[in-house]
Design a protein around this motif. Structure first.
Motif, PDB file in Angstrom:
ATOM      1  N   LEU A  13       0.815  -1.223   0.000  1.00  0.00           N
ATOM      2  CA  LEU A  13       0.000   0.000   0.000  1.00  0.00           C
ATOM      3  C   LEU A  13       0.848   1.272   0.000  1.00  0.00           C
ATOM      4  CD1 LEU A  13      -2.805  -1.006   2.557  1.00  0.00           C
ATOM      5  CD2 LEU A  13      -2.868  -1.127   0.053  1.00  0.00           C
ATOM      6  N   CYS A  14       2.150   1.121  -0.106  1.00  0.00           N
ATOM      7  CA  CYS A  14       3.055   2.275  -0.050  1.00  0.00           C
ATOM      8  C   CYS A  14       3.142   2.961  -1.412  1.00  0.00           C
ATOM      9  CB  CYS A  14       4.437   1.811   0.389  1.00  0.00           C
ATOM     10  SG  CYS A  14       5.714   3.094   0.260  1.00  0.00           S
ATOM     11  N   VAL A  15       2.828   4.247  -1.441  1.00  0.00           N
ATOM     12  CA  VAL A  15       2.845   4.977  -2.708  1.00  0.00           C
ATOM     13  C   VAL A  15       4.257   5.086  -3.282  1.00  0.00           C
ATOM     14  CG1 VAL A  15       3.056   7.273  -1.622  1.00  0.00           C
ATOM     15  CG2 VAL A  15       2.007   7.046  -3.901  1.00  0.00           C
ATOM     16  N   TRP A  16       5.267   5.160  -2.425  1.00  0.00           N
ATOM     17  CA  TRP A  16       6.636   5.271  -2.935  1.00  0.00           C
ATOM     18  C   TRP A  16       7.095   3.966  -3.590  1.00  0.00           C
ATOM     19  CZ3 TRP A  16       8.033   9.867  -3.815  1.00  0.00           C
ATOM     20  CH2 TRP A  16       7.675  10.908  -2.963  1.00  0.00           C
ATOM     21  N   ALA A  17       6.613   2.823  -3.088  1.00  0.00           N
ATOM     22  CA  ALA A  17       6.910   1.547  -3.747  1.00  0.00           C
ATOM     23  C   ALA A  17       6.200   1.478  -5.093  1.00  0.00           C
ATOM     24  CB  ALA A  17       6.486   0.385  -2.853  1.00  0.00           C
ATOM     25  N   TYR A  18       4.992   2.011  -5.150  1.00  0.00           N
ATOM     26  CA  TYR A  18       4.239   2.080  -6.411  1.00  0.00           C
ATOM     27  C   TYR A  18       4.989   2.926  -7.430  1.00  0.00           C
ATOM     28  CZ  TYR A  18       0.205   3.454  -9.405  1.00  0.00           C
ATOM     29  OH  TYR A  18      -0.657   3.707 -10.441  1.00  0.00           O
ATOM     30  N   VAL A  19       5.449   4.077  -7.013  1.00  0.00           N
ATOM     31  CA  VAL A  19       6.199   4.978  -7.894  1.00  0.00           C
ATOM     32  C   VAL A  19       7.526   4.361  -8.314  1.00  0.00           C
ATOM     33  CG1 VAL A  19       7.479   7.157  -7.894  1.00  0.00           C
ATOM     34  CG2 VAL A  19       5.112   7.097  -7.062  1.00  0.00           C
ATOM     35  N   SER A  20       8.166   3.636  -7.401  1.00  0.00           N
ATOM     36  CA  SER A  20       9.525   3.132  -7.634  1.00  0.00           C
ATOM     37  C   SER A  20       9.585   1.869  -8.470  1.00  0.00           C
ATOM     38  CB  SER A  20      10.219   2.879  -6.287  1.00  0.00           C
ATOM     39  OG  SER A  20      10.393   4.085  -5.571  1.00  0.00           O
ATOM     40  N   ARG A  23      11.670   1.868 -11.566  1.00  0.00           N
ATOM     41  CA  ARG A  23      13.126   1.841 -11.370  1.00  0.00           C
ATOM     42  C   ARG A  23      13.618   0.404 -11.231  1.00  0.00           C
ATOM     43  NH1 ARG A  23      12.350   6.445  -6.779  1.00  0.00           N
ATOM     44  NH2 ARG A  23      11.664   8.098  -8.199  1.00  0.00           N
ATOM     45  N   MET A  24      12.853  -0.417 -10.542  1.00  0.00           N
ATOM     46  CA  MET A  24      13.245  -1.816 -10.402  1.00  0.00           C
ATOM     47  C   MET A  24      13.177  -2.527 -11.751  1.00  0.00           C
ATOM     48  SD  MET A  24      13.939  -1.458  -7.340  1.00  0.00           S
ATOM     49  CE  MET A  24      14.570  -3.102  -7.086  1.00  0.00           C
ATOM     50  N   ASP A  25      12.163  -2.193 -12.541  1.00  0.00           N
ATOM     51  CA  ASP A  25      12.062  -2.783 -13.878  1.00  0.00           C
ATOM     52  C   ASP A  25      13.248  -2.368 -14.745  1.00  0.00           C
ATOM     53  OD1 ASP A  25       9.662  -3.901 -13.106  1.00  0.00           O
ATOM     54  OD2 ASP A  25       8.421  -2.359 -14.057  1.00  0.00           O
ATOM     55  N   GLU A  26      13.673  -1.113 -14.595  1.00  0.00           N
ATOM     56  CA  GLU A  26      14.814  -0.620 -15.370  1.00  0.00           C
ATOM     57  C   GLU A  26      16.105  -1.311 -14.941  1.00  0.00           C
ATOM     58  OE1 GLU A  26      16.714   3.640 -16.896  1.00  0.00           O
ATOM     59  OE2 GLU A  26      15.001   3.607 -15.522  1.00  0.00           O
ATOM     60  N   LEU A  27      16.238  -1.547 -13.640  1.00  0.00           N
ATOM     61  CA  LEU A  27      17.413  -2.272 -13.144  1.00  0.00           C
ATOM     62  C   LEU A  27      17.503  -3.654 -13.780  1.00  0.00           C
ATOM     63  CD1 LEU A  27      17.666  -1.703  -9.289  1.00  0.00           C
ATOM     64  CD2 LEU A  27      19.220  -0.884 -11.047  1.00  0.00           C
ATOM     65  N   LYS A  28      16.386  -4.357 -13.791  1.00  0.00           N
ATOM     66  CA  LYS A  28      16.372  -5.710 -14.364  1.00  0.00           C
ATOM     67  C   LYS A  28      16.692  -5.676 -15.851  1.00  0.00           C
ATOM     68  CE  LYS A  28      12.856  -7.170 -11.052  1.00  0.00           C
ATOM     69  NZ  LYS A  28      11.430  -7.507 -10.875  1.00  0.00           N
ATOM     70  N   ALA A  29      16.153  -4.683 -16.550  1.00  0.00           N
ATOM     71  CA  ALA A  29      16.383  -4.581 -17.995  1.00  0.00           C
ATOM     72  C   ALA A  29      17.831  -4.245 -18.306  1.00  0.00           C
ATOM     73  CB  ALA A  29      15.453  -3.529 -18.592  1.00  0.00           C
ATOM     74  N   ASN A  30      18.435  -3.363 -17.511  1.00  0.00           N
ATOM     75  CA  ASN A  30      19.794  -2.901 -17.793  1.00  0.00           C
ATOM     76  C   ASN A  30      20.878  -3.850 -17.289  1.00  0.00           C
ATOM     77  OD1 ASN A  30      18.769  -0.635 -19.030  1.00  0.00           O
ATOM     78  ND2 ASN A  30      18.986   0.675 -17.228  1.00  0.00           N
ATOM     79  N   LYS A  75       3.499  14.059  -9.275  1.00  0.00           N
ATOM     80  CA  LYS A  75       4.870  14.426  -9.624  1.00  0.00           C
ATOM     81  C   LYS A  75       5.461  13.511 -10.689  1.00  0.00           C
ATOM     82  CE  LYS A  75       5.954  16.261  -5.014  1.00  0.00           C
ATOM     83  NZ  LYS A  75       6.785  16.051  -3.790  1.00  0.00           N
ATOM     84  N   PHE A  76       4.803  12.375 -10.925  1.00  0.00           N
ATOM     85  CA  PHE A  76       5.347  11.376 -11.838  1.00  0.00           C
ATOM     86  C   PHE A  76       4.351  11.097 -12.956  1.00  0.00           C
ATOM     87  CE2 PHE A  76       7.117  10.746  -7.641  1.00  0.00           C
ATOM     88  CZ  PHE A  76       8.483  10.651  -7.883  1.00  0.00           C
ATOM     89  N   GLY A  77       4.867  10.948 -14.171  1.00  0.00           N
ATOM     90  CA  GLY A  77       3.988  10.760 -15.316  1.00  0.00           C
ATOM     91  C   GLY A  77       3.632   9.319 -15.626  1.00  0.00           C
ATOM     92  N   HIS A  78       4.247   8.367 -14.927  1.00  0.00           N
ATOM     93  CA  HIS A  78       4.043   6.960 -15.281  1.00  0.00           C
ATOM     94  C   HIS A  78       3.055   6.238 -14.376  1.00  0.00           C
ATOM     95  CE1 HIS A  78       7.086   6.818 -12.114  1.00  0.00           C
ATOM     96  NE2 HIS A  78       6.740   5.556 -11.907  1.00  0.00           N
ATOM     97  N   ILE A 204      21.189   6.787  -8.586  1.00  0.00           N
ATOM     98  CA  ILE A 204      21.841   6.489  -7.311  1.00  0.00           C
ATOM     99  C   ILE A 204      21.873   4.981  -7.083  1.00  0.00           C
ATOM    100  CG2 ILE A 204      21.672   6.752  -4.807  1.00  0.00           C
ATOM    101  CD1 ILE A 204      20.459   9.518  -5.297  1.00  0.00           C
ATOM    102  N   ILE A 205      20.762   4.324  -7.375  1.00  0.00           N
ATOM    103  CA  ILE A 205      20.722   2.866  -7.242  1.00  0.00           C
ATOM    104  C   ILE A 205      21.742   2.225  -8.181  1.00  0.00           C
ATOM    105  CG2 ILE A 205      19.282   0.810  -7.438  1.00  0.00           C
ATOM    106  CD1 ILE A 205      16.842   2.650  -6.966  1.00  0.00           C
ATOM    107  N   GLU A 206      21.753   2.705  -9.414  1.00  0.00           N
ATOM    108  CA  GLU A 206      22.675   2.177 -10.422  1.00  0.00           C
ATOM    109  C   GLU A 206      24.131   2.350  -9.995  1.00  0.00           C
ATOM    110  OE1 GLU A 206      23.007   2.588 -15.222  1.00  0.00           O
ATOM    111  OE2 GLU A 206      23.164   4.447 -14.072  1.00  0.00           O
ATOM    112  N   ALA A 207      24.460   3.513  -9.451  1.00  0.00           N
ATOM    113  CA  ALA A 207      25.832   3.782  -9.030  1.00  0.00           C
ATOM    114  C   ALA A 207      26.279   2.817  -7.933  1.00  0.00           C
ATOM    115  CB  ALA A 207      25.960   5.227  -8.550  1.00  0.00           C
ATOM    116  N   ASN A 208      25.386   2.538  -6.998  1.00  0.00           N
ATOM    117  CA  ASN A 208      25.715   1.598  -5.929  1.00  0.00           C
ATOM    118  C   ASN A 208      25.950   0.200  -6.469  1.00  0.00           C
ATOM    119  OD1 ASN A 208      25.224   2.555  -2.802  1.00  0.00           O
ATOM    120  ND2 ASN A 208      24.199   3.884  -4.268  1.00  0.00           N
ATOM    121  N   ILE A 209      25.141  -0.209  -7.422  1.00  0.00           N
ATOM    122  CA  ILE A 209      25.298  -1.543  -7.998  1.00  0.00           C
ATOM    123  C   ILE A 209      26.591  -1.632  -8.810  1.00  0.00           C
ATOM    124  CG2 ILE A 209      24.330  -3.166  -9.673  1.00  0.00           C
ATOM    125  CD1 ILE A 209      21.562  -2.240  -8.717  1.00  0.00           C
TER     126      ILE A 209
END
Length: 223
Positions: A13-20, A23-30, A75-78, A204-209
């Motif tokens: 139910l967390c909106v930030w997890a919904y928004v994020s 980013r997780m999908d992009e991590l998996k793709a990249n 704040k987010f278009g997606h 930021i996530i990408e840089a850490n990985i």
């Protein structure tokens, strides 16, 4: 090279997890096989009524929280927010969704449903709540979603009925407690040495990985 293992803690139910999620999908793709993301669940909204009373009562209660969620989504278009979300048919708890997601993960681990089913279900539950205004604390709603995305409902319900899903969720909650996870979403990697919490940008996530992927053996700890 071993993949970077990430434990990804969220509340459905967390909106930030919904928004994020994008980013997780992009991590998996990249990064593909260079990262291994393990979704875990813990309760920020275990008791929605109690949370609204303790955290939002002085700020206007549920209606104020809904406005907060609306401002985040805008704040987010997606992502989208239904007019009913956090207004009508408000979920009593995120725990039923977490239980079913752990059931799906258990069925997937046993190879009784397709790889990626757990991730598909997690997004479907969030999408149903935020974009379509459905109460995902109700078992009948969760069952309808599971069936609509083609997952084996009988297998999943059996995992709940036999206690397998409860055991898996207990493991998630114990890991969250042991790692002092207090916010959703939280990414935990490098064997718990590093974490990123909340609305963290993709770069930021990408840089850490990348740092972990490129680090030489023995450089991760001075001890």
């Amino acid at each position: 090279m071993n993949p970077v293992k990430i434990s990804y803690f969220t509340d459905a139910l967390c909106v930030w997890a919904y928004v994020s999620q994008i980013r997780m999908d992009e991590l998996k793709a990249n990064f593909k096989d260079a990262v291994e993301i393990e979704c875990r669940y813990f309760h920020v909204f275990g008791n929605v009524s109690s949370k609204m009373d303790t955290a939002w009562k002085q700020r206007g209660g549920l209606s104020a929280y809904r406005q907060h969620v609306r401002e985040v989504v805008e704040k987010f278009g997606h992502v989208e927010l239904h007019e009913r979300t956090w207004q009508a048919d408000v979920p009593k708890s995120s725990m039923p969704a977490h239980l079913w997601l752990c059931a799906i993960r258990d069925v997937q681990t046993a190879a009784r449903c397709a790889p990626g089913s757990s991730d598909r279900a997690a997004w479907a539950f969030r999408d149903a709540f935020f974009r379509h205004g459905r109460d995902i604390s109700q078992a009948k709603v969760l069952l309808d979603i599971v069936e609509s995305i083609g997952l084996p409902a009988a297998e999943i319900r059996d995992a709940v009925a036999t206690g397998a899903a409860h055991a898996a969720l207990a493991d998630d909650l114990e890991l969250a407690r042991a790692q002092s996870i207090a916010a959703s979403p939280t990414l935990l990697f490098n064997e718990g040495r590093q974490r990123l919490t909340g609305n963290v940008g993709y770069r930021i996530i990408e840089a850490n990985i990348r740092e972990l992927l490129e680090a030489s053996p023995g450089q991760l700890s001075w001890c």
